[in-house]
Design an enzyme around this catalytic site. Structure first.
Site, PDB file in Angstrom:
ATOM      1  N   ILE A 179       5.740  -2.838  -7.440  1.00 48.50           N
ATOM      2  CA  ILE A 179       4.962  -1.610  -7.660  1.00 48.50           C
ATOM      3  C   ILE A 179       5.522  -0.510  -6.753  1.00 48.50           C
ATOM      4  O   ILE A 179       5.358  -0.571  -5.537  1.00 48.50           O
ATOM      5  CB  ILE A 179       3.457  -1.839  -7.348  1.00 48.50           C
ATOM      6  CG1 ILE A 179       2.901  -3.001  -8.175  1.00 48.50           C
ATOM      7  CG2 ILE A 179       2.668  -0.550  -7.606  1.00 48.50           C
ATOM      8  CD1 ILE A 179       1.533  -3.478  -7.713  1.00 48.50           C
ATOM      9  N   ARG A 180       6.203   0.438  -7.348  1.00 48.27           N
ATOM     10  CA  ARG A 180       6.872   1.483  -6.543  1.00 48.27           C
ATOM     11  C   ARG A 180       7.553   0.875  -5.317  1.00 48.27           C
ATOM     12  O   ARG A 180       7.378   1.304  -4.171  1.00 48.27           O
ATOM     13  CB  ARG A 180       5.875   2.574  -6.130  1.00 48.27           C
ATOM     14  CG  ARG A 180       5.459   3.448  -7.327  1.00 48.27           C
ATOM     15  CD  ARG A 180       4.343   4.426  -7.014  1.00 48.27           C
ATOM     16  NE  ARG A 180       4.558   5.173  -5.784  1.00 48.27           N
ATOM     17  CZ  ARG A 180       5.271   6.300  -5.669  1.00 48.27           C
ATOM     18  NH1 ARG A 180       5.861   6.813  -6.686  1.00 48.27           N
ATOM     19  NH2 ARG A 180       5.389   6.917  -4.523  1.00 48.27           N
ATOM     20  N   GLY A 221       0.863  -1.182   0.000  1.00 47.06           N
ATOM     21  CA  GLY A 221       0.000   0.000   0.000  1.00 47.06           C
ATOM     22  C   GLY A 221       0.887   1.215   0.000  1.00 47.06           C
ATOM     23  O   GLY A 221       1.741   1.349  -0.860  1.00 47.06           O
ATOM     24  N   GLU A 222       0.728   2.032   1.003  1.00 44.54           N
ATOM     25  CA  GLU A 222       1.531   3.249   1.103  1.00 44.54           C
ATOM     26  C   GLU A 222       1.997   3.369   2.552  1.00 44.54           C
ATOM     27  O   GLU A 222       1.186   3.597   3.448  1.00 44.54           O
ATOM     28  CB  GLU A 222       0.680   4.448   0.663  1.00 44.54           C
ATOM     29  CG  GLU A 222       1.366   5.774   0.782  1.00 44.54           C
ATOM     30  CD  GLU A 222       2.720   5.797   0.095  1.00 44.54           C
ATOM     31  OE1 GLU A 222       2.821   5.391  -1.075  1.00 44.54           O
ATOM     32  OE2 GLU A 222       3.698   6.207   0.740  1.00 44.54           O
ATOM     33  N   SER A 223       3.307   3.216   2.745  1.00 46.61           N
ATOM     34  CA  SER A 223       3.814   3.110   4.118  1.00 46.61           C
ATOM     35  C   SER A 223       3.613   4.390   4.918  1.00 46.61           C
ATOM     36  O   SER A 223       3.419   4.336   6.133  1.00 46.61           O
ATOM     37  CB  SER A 223       5.291   2.714   4.103  1.00 46.61           C
ATOM     38  OG  SER A 223       6.056   3.663   3.385  1.00 46.61           O
ATOM     39  N   HIS A 242       5.041  -8.236  -4.498  1.00 42.04           N
ATOM     40  CA  HIS A 242       3.669  -8.534  -4.063  1.00 42.04           C
ATOM     41  C   HIS A 242       3.234  -9.950  -4.439  1.00 42.04           C
ATOM     42  O   HIS A 242       2.542 -10.121  -5.453  1.00 42.04           O
ATOM     43  CB  HIS A 242       2.695  -7.568  -4.752  1.00 42.04           C
ATOM     44  CG  HIS A 242       2.804  -6.154  -4.312  1.00 42.04           C
ATOM     45  ND1 HIS A 242       2.035  -5.626  -3.299  1.00 42.04           N
ATOM     46  CD2 HIS A 242       3.583  -5.152  -4.752  1.00 42.04           C
ATOM     47  CE1 HIS A 242       2.336  -4.354  -3.133  1.00 42.04           C
ATOM     48  NE2 HIS A 242       3.274  -4.039  -4.012  1.00 42.04           N
ATOM     49  N   CYS A 273       6.172  -5.190   0.343  1.00 43.82           N
ATOM     50  CA  CYS A 273       6.302  -3.848  -0.206  1.00 43.82           C
ATOM     51  C   CYS A 273       6.185  -2.774   0.886  1.00 43.82           C
ATOM     52  O   CYS A 273       7.087  -2.654   1.702  1.00 43.82           O
ATOM     53  CB  CYS A 273       5.321  -3.644  -1.350  1.00 43.82           C
ATOM     54  SG  CYS A 273       5.831  -2.306  -2.435  1.00 43.82           S
ATOM     55  N   GLU A 288       0.919 -11.584  -3.255  1.00 41.95           N
ATOM     56  CA  GLU A 288      -0.546 -11.677  -3.136  1.00 41.95           C
ATOM     57  C   GLU A 288      -1.243 -11.333  -4.451  1.00 41.95           C
ATOM     58  O   GLU A 288      -2.446 -11.521  -4.580  1.00 41.95           O
ATOM     59  CB  GLU A 288      -1.047 -10.779  -1.995  1.00 41.95           C
ATOM     60  CG  GLU A 288      -1.034  -9.277  -2.250  1.00 41.95           C
ATOM     61  CD  GLU A 288       0.352  -8.629  -2.094  1.00 41.95           C
ATOM     62  OE1 GLU A 288       1.361  -9.349  -1.987  1.00 41.95           O
ATOM     63  OE2 GLU A 288       0.403  -7.381  -2.084  1.00 41.95           O
ATOM     64  N   ARG A 296      12.839   3.601   0.141  1.00 44.29           N
ATOM     65  CA  ARG A 296      11.509   3.654  -0.490  1.00 44.29           C
ATOM     66  C   ARG A 296      11.646   4.003  -1.962  1.00 44.29           C
ATOM     67  O   ARG A 296      12.561   4.709  -2.352  1.00 44.29           O
ATOM     68  CB  ARG A 296      10.627   4.709   0.189  1.00 44.29           C
ATOM     69  CG  ARG A 296      10.231   4.363   1.603  1.00 44.29           C
ATOM     70  CD  ARG A 296       9.336   5.451   2.203  1.00 44.29           C
ATOM     71  NE  ARG A 296       8.116   5.599   1.435  1.00 44.29           N
ATOM     72  CZ  ARG A 296       7.570   6.774   1.131  1.00 44.29           C
ATOM     73  NH1 ARG A 296       8.118   7.900   1.520  1.00 44.29           N
ATOM     74  NH2 ARG A 296       6.464   6.803   0.428  1.00 44.29           N
TER      75      ARG A 296
HETATM   76  N1  GLN Z   1       6.010   3.148  -2.380  1.00 39.93           N
HETATM   77  C1  GLN Z   1       5.173   2.644  -1.343  1.00 39.93           C
HETATM   78  C2  GLN Z   1       5.591   3.127   0.042  1.00 39.93           C
HETATM   79  O1  GLN Z   1       6.562   3.764   0.213  1.00 39.93           O
HETATM   80  C3  GLN Z   1       5.121   1.128  -1.353  1.00 39.93           C
HETATM   81  C4  GLN Z   1       4.428   0.656  -2.598  1.00 39.93           C
HETATM   82  C5  GLN Z   1       3.673  -0.632  -2.439  1.00 39.93           C
HETATM   83  O2  GLN Z   1       3.421  -1.131  -1.345  1.00 39.93           O
HETATM   84  N2  GLN Z   1       3.240  -1.146  -3.548  1.00 39.93           N
HETATM   85  O3  GLN Z   1       4.919   2.825   0.967  1.00 39.93           O
END
Ligand code: GLN
Length: 202
Positions: A140-141, A50-52, A181, A82, A183, A111
């Site tokens: 993904i990122r 997700g987004e940390s 990921h 991630c 999942e 990150r």
């Molecule tokens: N770039 C996201 C972060 O810093 C991580 C991306 C992801 O979980 N797919 O949290």
């Protein structure tokens, strides 16, 4: 009392449903964790992608950060994918200034380490501890692991060209983390590995 241990997926933010599905696919009992009571009921915890920074903020706002750290200190097995890997890292490069982590993994992660051009990509990784078949990994990122302490086992690296490679999967005692990921693919071997870690520690 032969039921399998209950495994939680931290449901503050991120791809919770996909992890619940993967855990169910390997025969685990799985539940979303939103509250302290939910957390107290699980024998292991998945921290999703997700987004940390958002996850950190919500953990603080919901009063979940310290209880998560307590669970980690008590040795509750945790698997982060991630953003979840970032949440489990002891040190984060390019974190937001107020970004908190649960910690536990003696690693330094960066990150968004793969740059803008390759925000998102897939790669067939060799992960010997999961068997000879390559693992189709979705990034993904994604973060990367830039340094590991002595107790950390490196499970996978990715080729960055010109002889360089970086670490994208690690394990240390009860903690497992992948920059990718699992999942999001049908390959359940990482979840199987984690469920086995929880079973052994239960
Ligand atoms: N770039 C996201 C972060 O810093 C991580 C991306 C992801 O979980 N797919 O949290």
């Amino acid at each position: 009392m032969s039921t399998s241990p209950l495994i939680g997926v931290l449901a503050l933010q991120g791809d919770v449903r996909e992890h619940l599905r993967s855990l169910a696919a390997v025969g685990a009992r799985a539940t979303a964790v939103r509250t302290l009571a939910d957390l107290a009921a699980v024998a292991g915890l998945v921290i999703p992608g997700g987004e940390s920074t958002t996850m950190s903020k919500l953990a603080v706002m919901d009063g979940m950060l310290e209880p998560l750290r307590d669970a980690r200190r008590a040795g509750t097995p945790m698997y982060g994918s991630c953003a979840g890997m970032i949440m489990l890292a002891d040190r984060v490069i390019d974190a937001r200034p107020d970004q908190e982590t649960i910690g536990g993994l003696d690693v330094t992660v960066r990150r968004n380490a793969f740059g803008r051009q390759v925000d998102s990509f897939e790669s067939d990784l060799a992960i010997p501890s999961l068997g000879p078949e390559p693992f189709r990994a979705v990034f993904i990122r994604a973060p990367q692991v830039e340094a590991v302490g002595p107790g950390v086992e490196v499970l996978a690296t990715i080729d960055r060209g010109e002889g360089a490679s970086t670490i994208v999967a690690v394990r240390q005692g009860p903690f497992l983390a992948t920059a990718f990921h699992p999942e999001l693919t049908g390959d359940t071997r990482v979840h199987e590995m984690f469920v086995e870690m929880v079973r052994k520690s239960a």
